[in-house]
Design a protein around this motif. Structure first.
Motif, PDB file in Angstrom:
ATOM      1  N   GLN A 151       0.802  -1.186   0.158  1.00  0.00           N
ATOM      2  CA  GLN A 151       0.015  -0.048   0.090  1.00  0.00           C
ATOM      3  C   GLN A 151       0.852   1.271  -0.026  1.00  0.00           C
ATOM      4  O   GLN A 151       0.355   2.309  -0.231  1.00  0.00           O
ATOM      5  N   TYR A 152       2.108   1.192   0.232  1.00  0.00           N
ATOM      6  CA  TYR A 152       2.936   2.357   0.245  1.00  0.00           C
ATOM      7  C   TYR A 152       4.094   2.473  -0.647  1.00  0.00           C
ATOM      8  O   TYR A 152       4.420   1.296  -1.569  1.00  0.00           O
ATOM      9  N   THR A 153       4.700   3.563  -0.786  1.00  0.00           N
ATOM     10  CA  THR A 153       5.833   3.793  -1.927  1.00  0.00           C
ATOM     11  C   THR A 153       6.992   4.353  -1.028  1.00  0.00           C
ATOM     12  O   THR A 153       8.103   4.129  -1.502  1.00  0.00           O
ATOM     13  N   ASP A 154       7.039   5.156  -0.216  1.00  0.00           N
ATOM     14  CA  ASP A 154       7.801   5.728   0.436  1.00  0.00           C
ATOM     15  C   ASP A 154       8.297   4.814   1.699  1.00  0.00           C
ATOM     16  O   ASP A 154       7.761   4.439   2.862  1.00  0.00           O
ATOM     17  N   PHE A 155       9.713   4.252   1.738  1.00  0.00           N
ATOM     18  CA  PHE A 155      10.121   3.375   2.453  1.00  0.00           C
ATOM     19  C   PHE A 155      11.419   3.880   3.110  1.00  0.00           C
ATOM     20  O   PHE A 155      12.395   3.115   3.517  1.00  0.00           O
ATOM     21  N   SER A 156      11.343   4.958   3.700  1.00  0.00           N
ATOM     22  CA  SER A 156      12.361   5.801   4.140  1.00  0.00           C
ATOM     23  C   SER A 156      12.784   5.125   5.585  1.00  0.00           C
ATOM     24  O   SER A 156      13.984   4.927   6.140  1.00  0.00           O
ATOM     25  N   CYS A 157      11.923   4.473   6.251  1.00  0.00           N
ATOM     26  CA  CYS A 157      12.145   3.719   7.578  1.00  0.00           C
ATOM     27  C   CYS A 157      12.746   2.684   7.227  1.00  0.00           C
ATOM     28  O   CYS A 157      13.456   1.938   8.258  1.00  0.00           O
ATOM     29  N   PHE A 158      13.047   1.907   6.100  1.00  0.00           N
ATOM     30  CA  PHE A 158      13.950   0.699   5.815  1.00  0.00           C
ATOM     31  C   PHE A 158      15.128   0.906   5.111  1.00  0.00           C
ATOM     32  O   PHE A 158      15.650   0.020   4.789  1.00  0.00           O
ATOM     33  N   SER A 159      15.569   2.173   5.118  1.00  0.00           N
ATOM     34  CA  SER A 159      16.849   2.692   4.258  1.00  0.00           C
ATOM     35  C   SER A 159      18.024   3.039   5.370  1.00  0.00           C
ATOM     36  O   SER A 159      17.704   3.634   6.209  1.00  0.00           O
ATOM     37  N   LYS A 160      19.219   2.555   4.959  1.00  0.00           N
ATOM     38  CA  LYS A 160      20.215   3.114   5.555  1.00  0.00           C
ATOM     39  C   LYS A 160      20.092   4.631   5.372  1.00  0.00           C
ATOM     40  O   LYS A 160      19.809   5.324   4.295  1.00  0.00           O
ATOM     41  N   SER A 161      20.888   5.372   6.353  1.00  0.00           N
ATOM     42  CA  SER A 161      21.243   6.818   5.955  1.00  0.00           C
ATOM     43  C   SER A 161      22.186   7.242   5.317  1.00  0.00           C
ATOM     44  O   SER A 161      23.046   6.276   5.205  1.00  0.00           O
ATOM     45  N   ASN A 162      22.224   8.474   4.797  1.00  0.00           N
ATOM     46  CA  ASN A 162      23.481   8.870   3.917  1.00  0.00           C
ATOM     47  C   ASN A 162      23.686   7.919   2.835  1.00  0.00           C
ATOM     48  O   ASN A 162      24.762   7.611   2.481  1.00  0.00           O
ATOM     49  N   THR A 163      22.425   7.520   1.952  1.00  0.00           N
ATOM     50  CA  THR A 163      22.719   6.570   1.004  1.00  0.00           C
ATOM     51  C   THR A 163      23.088   7.288  -0.619  1.00  0.00           C
ATOM     52  O   THR A 163      23.081   6.658  -1.441  1.00  0.00           O
ATOM     53  N   GLN A 164      22.846   8.747  -0.394  1.00  0.00           N
ATOM     54  CA  GLN A 164      23.235   9.558  -1.681  1.00  0.00           C
ATOM     55  C   GLN A 164      22.004   8.959  -2.744  1.00  0.00           C
ATOM     56  O   GLN A 164      22.082   9.185  -3.941  1.00  0.00           O
ATOM     57  N   THR A 165      20.760   8.466  -2.222  1.00  0.00           N
ATOM     58  CA  THR A 165      19.668   8.449  -3.184  1.00  0.00           C
ATOM     59  C   THR A 165      18.922   9.622  -3.266  1.00  0.00           C
ATOM     60  O   THR A 165      18.671  10.270  -2.351  1.00  0.00           O
ATOM     61  N   PHE A 166      18.238   9.758  -4.670  1.00  0.00           N
ATOM     62  CA  PHE A 166      17.458  10.907  -4.644  1.00  0.00           C
ATOM     63  C   PHE A 166      15.977  10.549  -4.153  1.00  0.00           C
ATOM     64  O   PHE A 166      15.378  11.720  -3.907  1.00  0.00           O
ATOM     65  N   THR A 167      15.617   9.764  -4.043  1.00  0.00           N
ATOM     66  CA  THR A 167      14.284   9.271  -3.594  1.00  0.00           C
ATOM     67  C   THR A 167      14.273   7.670  -2.892  1.00  0.00           C
ATOM     68  O   THR A 167      15.048   7.042  -3.176  1.00  0.00           O
ATOM     69  N   ASN A 168      13.389   7.793  -1.874  1.00  0.00           N
ATOM     70  CA  ASN A 168      13.242   6.673  -1.110  1.00  0.00           C
ATOM     71  C   ASN A 168      11.901   5.770  -1.594  1.00  0.00           C
ATOM     72  O   ASN A 168      11.300   5.086  -0.791  1.00  0.00           O
TER      73      ASN A 168
END
Length: 249
Positions: A151-168
């Motif tokens: 149901q979701y598209t933003d998965f910032s909660c599962f990402s390492k910090s400072n990964t230099q990605t433009f979007t989560n």
């Protein structure tokens, strides 16, 4: 001089490697592949992979693209045999084939699929290939929680910090647990994945399975966009990249 682009399809056991991408502090899959490619084709080659697997993570299907100058049909035809003779047993090249000059192993991929293996009883043949979990898990509740992810598209909660990605943002199309005779396999498919995402998702769903949190709390974790609210990352040994899809393959 004529330059052509090729895709290399390979698989590897990641136990002895510090991930895919070249780095100064440990041997990587890319380092071994590039060395074999450069030796076989007798030219300096730097491959670009379809993604970056972490230390200890495996791949049953992985693609990398390379550019070759003035190679013969015979060299390409014998490349699989020649490269496998130069590579360690933990890396296997399955095929090499020409693609368009602007084809890109990473950016052209439309979907990726991972599997995570977990087992409950000690098994020496699963060492470094699956996570030995000592306890019981409610797989039905874990599957209920997994479906919430779709149901979701933003998965910032599962990402390492400072990964230099433009979007989560990622679009998950499939997430399911399957019971096995001695364990479970979690399969998840999406258009893209963030660094450490699958292992963090698995760690969160394990929290559901052992009763630490309720199913609906997974929604709150995702909506928080805070990595600190999600579960710990599970061990890398159980994670496999199993499929990468392209519109032209």
């Amino acid at each position: 001089m004529e330059t052509k682009r090729y895709f290399v399809e390979l698989s590897y056991n990641g136990t002895d490697f510090h991930g895919w991408q070249m780095q100064p502090n440990g041997i990587t899959v890319q380092e071994c592949l590039d060395k074999a490619l450069s030796t076989y084709f007798r030219q300096e080659i730097v491959s670009l992979g379809c993604g970056r697997t972490d230390t200890g993570v495996h791949a049953t299907q992985f693609y990398a693209h390379i550019d070759l100058v003035n190679v013969t049909h015979k060299q390409i035809a014998n490349a699989t045999t020649g490269l496998n003779a130069l590579l360690p047993y933990s890396i296997a090249v399955h095929r090499i084939f020409e693609v368009a000059t602007d084809a890109h192993a990473r950016f052209d991929a439309t979907a990726r699929e991972y599997k995570y293996h977990l087992h409950f009883q000690k098994d020496p043949f699963k060492l470094d290939r699956s996570w030995l979990y000592k306890g019981e898990l409610d797989v039905e509740k874990m599957n209920q929680a997994a479906q919430l992810l779709l149901q979701y598209t933003d998965f910032s909660c599962f990402s390492k910090s400072n990964t230099q990605t433009f979007t989560n943002n990622c679009k998950i199309s499939h997430a399911m647990f399957e019971l096995q005779p001695n364990g479970i396999i979690f399969t998840i498919k999406a258009d893209r994945f963030l660094r450490n995402m699958v292992r963090a998702i698995m760690g969160t769903l394990v929290m559901v399975g052992r009763g630490d949190i309720e199913v609906q709390e997974v929604s709150k974790i995702v909506e928080s966009k805070n990595r600190g609210n999600a579960g710990q990352s599970v061990p890398a040994c159980g994670l496999y990249l199993v499929a990468v899809e392209y519109p032209y393959i």
